[in-house]
Structure formats: C-alpha cells, structure tokens
Scaffold this motif. Structure first.
Motif, PDB file in Angstrom:
ATOM      1  N   GLY A  32       5.120  33.751   5.225  1.00  0.00           N
ATOM      2  CA  GLY A  32       4.356  33.976   6.443  1.00  0.00           C
ATOM      3  C   GLY A  32       4.621  33.002   7.568  1.00  0.00           C
ATOM      4  O   GLY A  32       3.852  32.950   8.539  1.00  0.00           O
ATOM      5  N   THR A  51      -0.391  36.405   7.130  1.00  0.00           N
ATOM      6  CA  THR A  51       0.234  36.993   5.950  1.00  0.00           C
ATOM      7  C   THR A  51       0.966  35.907   5.170  1.00  0.00           C
ATOM      8  O   THR A  51       1.319  34.858   5.730  1.00  0.00           O
ATOM      9  N   ALA A  53       3.649  37.010   3.475  1.00  0.00           N
ATOM     10  CA  ALA A  53       4.903  37.728   3.253  1.00  0.00           C
ATOM     11  C   ALA A  53       6.091  36.883   3.699  1.00  0.00           C
ATOM     12  O   ALA A  53       5.978  36.021   4.580  1.00  0.00           O
ATOM     13  N   SER A  72       6.262  41.687   1.279  1.00  0.00           N
ATOM     14  CA  SER A  72       5.051  41.091   0.734  1.00  0.00           C
ATOM     15  C   SER A  72       5.327  40.460  -0.619  1.00  0.00           C
ATOM     16  O   SER A  72       5.829  41.112  -1.536  1.00  0.00           O
ATOM     17  N   VAL A  79       6.269  44.996   5.061  1.00  0.00           N
ATOM     18  CA  VAL A  79       5.144  44.744   5.967  1.00  0.00           C
ATOM     19  C   VAL A  79       5.651  44.726   7.407  1.00  0.00           C
ATOM     20  O   VAL A  79       6.763  44.273   7.683  1.00  0.00           O
ATOM     21  N   LEU A  81       3.779  43.650  11.218  1.00  0.00           N
ATOM     22  CA  LEU A  81       2.593  43.178  11.925  1.00  0.00           C
ATOM     23  C   LEU A  81       2.874  43.135  13.417  1.00  0.00           C
ATOM     24  O   LEU A  81       4.015  42.950  13.846  1.00  0.00           O
ATOM     25  N   SER A  92      -1.890  44.014  10.860  1.00  0.00           N
ATOM     26  CA  SER A  92      -0.975  44.706   9.969  1.00  0.00           C
ATOM     27  C   SER A  92      -0.911  46.189  10.314  1.00  0.00           C
ATOM     28  O   SER A  92      -1.918  46.802  10.678  1.00  0.00           O
TER      29      SER A  92
END
Length: 394
Positions: A32, A51, A53, A72, A79, A81, A92
C-alpha cells in the motif's frame, strides 16, 4: 548523465511513478505504499492509500484525480482505487471477473472519465488471468473490454488518441502474441507476434501511432521496435545482457529504458546508438549466469532478506551432483569485508529450483552494529557470481 538517489526511508519496494510536471509526482509500491512530491522529489511525503495491496500502477489525470492499481495481499485479487483530492483519500472500485491471482499491472486514462486497466498474473503465479478493463464514467463501473482465453497483460499505451492503442504481455499458450492492438477505441483487439517463444513483453511505449518499442526481462532479443504500427517488429541491440523492466519513448528519436543490474539506457537517434550509465556489474565484476540473487527491503533498517537460487547445470545432467560451496560476503563502500556467511544451503536438484534465504541484521562478523551507509552483498559459487548494492539506515 547524472542521477541522484532519493531516499524515502520507507523500506518498501517501489513499482511505479507518475509525474504531472517537473514538480508534482507520485510513487507507489509494496504493502500500500503511496508517496507524493511537490518539489521534484527533493522531499517525498507518505500518504495513506487505505490499502495493504502491492501497488503496481499509478496514473494521475490532474492534481486532484488519480488512480492506483495492484494486487491484494489478503487474497482478494486485483484492486483499483481512486482519489479526487490529490491522494489524501482513496476509494476502492469494483472490478468484475476478479480472482485471487489477478493483479492490475497498468492503468491508462485519457481524462477524468475514460480509461483502461490491464490485468495479469501476480508475480509468483504463472496462470493465464489477463484481462483488459475499461471505464467511461470515472471508475464508477468497470467493464471487461477484452478477455482472451489465455493471456497475461503488463503495460498499455495510447500514444495519440483514444482510437489506437497497444498492450504488451503474452497471449496464447504457445506464446504466439506479445502485443495486442486496437484501432477502434477498444472495440476489437488484434494480436501481434514479436517472436522469442513464451517470454512476455513487460513494457511498451510509442512515440506516435506507428513508432514504438517493447522490452522483455529475458530472451535473446530483449528489445523490439516497430515503425509501422506493429505490422512488423525487429530486434534492437542495446548492448546489454540484463533483462528490462520498463521503457519510455519521449519522441521518435529519444528513448529511455531501465532494467536489472542497475541498468539505464538512453538513445537519441531512434535506437541506432545507446549510451549507458556505467553498469554496476562492470564496476563490481558480476557474472550473471546459473543463479539469482535478490535483496529486500532496500533501503533497510532492522534486517535485510537475502534470497538466492543456484541453477548449476550439473544438477540438470546429474541430480545427485555435489552442491558446490556457496559463499555470501558483505562489503562496505570502501571495499572492506565486514560480514561473511559460509557453507550456505543450495537445495537445487534436477531443475527443481528452490529459493534459499539468509537474514542480515546490519552487523559485522563480531556482532557489532554497522553504521548507516552503502554496502554490497556478493554471492559466489561455481559458475555464478552476483553483487547487489544495499543501503543500511540507522
């Protein structure tokens, strides 16, 4: 000609950057990680992406609206965003046909509403999960624009307009296509063969609708060029044995490419001649063959993970061959040996390669904590030698 290292102190791996001008830019990475700079990288400000991720792609349309994409780590697959306040807050977005192995590898937007995202397998999964997504309403809804039966996609470029675009990767179990092209704004996609077996093209960049480049992490012809919109591709010799990671075409003559081993390549005459920063392996006499050395995080504070693999050809011929002695050494910036790991395990048999791990806590052979600085990790065994530069932060 000159490159200045910018240290964020995060200890995470970065995967992508995007700049709107010489001052305003963004960087994303593992777990993230999202950073922003407003002064050309003199300072990088960490932001909460909301996140955990691994983020492989970032694209900002303007200073307020931007998108990030990735994979993720909690098992939810790809993912995407979106932010509408310059990266302070992220929302998201729902991706159709998602699964645990699908990762968003690249994002491309024409404006705040219309854009694409391409998906491929996350790095340690080799399955065929490639999809092309498209949105026309700023990501409120994403639709599957193209879904071949077997593909992985990694990069996308629309050089001039919304009609003609290119996506690199690998499509077809036999590796028939490394590129797909649309001439009708994503209404249909046509495969293009670049040769070279089942090695995927990891990056693509075009100066206009006709002239573009594609690069590979491995293979004999690791860079290809087209001057007729991909009807024909031919090999470009940039005089390197390192695999590429990314390429950026500024115009028909000026191209930058980066890759493994600290490689930086530039051409100003359309690929006829390439100039390079003096390669790290030339400075450190690295011989890349029969193995792999990976270190992370870099920079690091508490400990460094040293991950290695030995691919000695003897194991392919005789699985019971004696494993050669494998030595790991760490040097400081002056070339002084500060740490040595002897008789490392190298569990490689008959092509069943397995990674081995060593943790280095930033100490010397006497157990003393070493100061902040640059260090070199050197792995050496029969037929293989590699050096990686790391930064220790205290």
């Amino acid at each position: 000609i000159n490159w200045v290292q910018q240290v964020t102190g995060t200890g995470q791996t970065f995967y992508d950057t995007d700049f709107l001008d010489n001052q305003l830019g963004y960087a994303v990475g593992a777990n993230g990680t999202f950073f922003k700079t407003t002064n050309g990288g003199n300072t990088w400000i960490p932001k909460n992406s909301g996140t955990t991720a691994n983020l492989y792609a970032v694209r900002f349309v303007n200073p307020e609206v931007g998108y990030i994409g990735g994979f993720s780590t909690s098992g939810d697959g790809g993912v995407i965003l979106k932010t509408t306040d310059g990266g302070d807050n992220w929302v998201s977005q729902t991706i159709p046909n998602n699964n645990n192995y699908r990762a968003i590898q690249d994002i491309f937007f024409f404006d705040v509403d219309t854009g694409y995202a391409v998906a491929g397998a996350w790095p340690f999964y080799g399955g065929w999960v490639g999809l092309v997504y498209k949105t026309t309403n700023g990501g409120q809804t994403w639709v599957v624009n193209y879904a071949p039966s077997s593909a992985n996609f990694y990069a996308i470029d629309f050089p001039e307009n919304k009609q003609i675009g290119y996506i690199s990767g690998l499509m077809g179990g036999t590796g028939a296509y490394k590129m797909i092209k649309t001439t009708d704004g994503g209404g249909s996609w046509t495969g293009q063969s670049l040769g070279g077996g089942i090695v995927p093209a990891v990056s693509v960049s075009f100066s206009d609708n006709l002239t573009g480049y594609a690069v590979f992490r491995s293979g004999y012809n690791m860079m290809m060029k087209t001057t007729n919109g991909g009807t024909n591709w031919f090999a470009i010799n940039s005089l390197t044995r390192h695999g590429y990671e990314d390429i950026f075409v500024v115009d028909a003559n000026t191209v930058y490419a980066v890759g493994r081993g600290g490689m930086i390549r530039k051409t100003t005459n359309g690929g006829q001649v390439w100039v390079a920063e003096k390669e790290k392996d030339e400075l450190l006499k690295v011989e890349h063959s029969n193995g792999l050395l990976v270190v992370y995080p870099n920079p690091f504070q508490n400990y460094l993970v040293i991950k290695y693999e030995i691919r000695n050809p003897k194991f392919e011929i005789n699985p019971n061959s004696q494993i050669p002695n494998t030595i790991l050494k760490i040097y400081d910036a002056s070339g002084r040996l500060v740490k040595q790991f002897n008789h490392l395990s190298a569990n490689q048999r008959g092509g069943n390669h397995q990674f081995n791990y060593v943790l280095w806590y930033g100490d010397d052979d006497s157990g003393r904590r070493l100061p902040t600085g640059v260090y070199f990790v050197k792995l050496e065994t029969e037929g293989f030698k590699q050096v990686e530069k790391v930064i220790l932060l205290r």
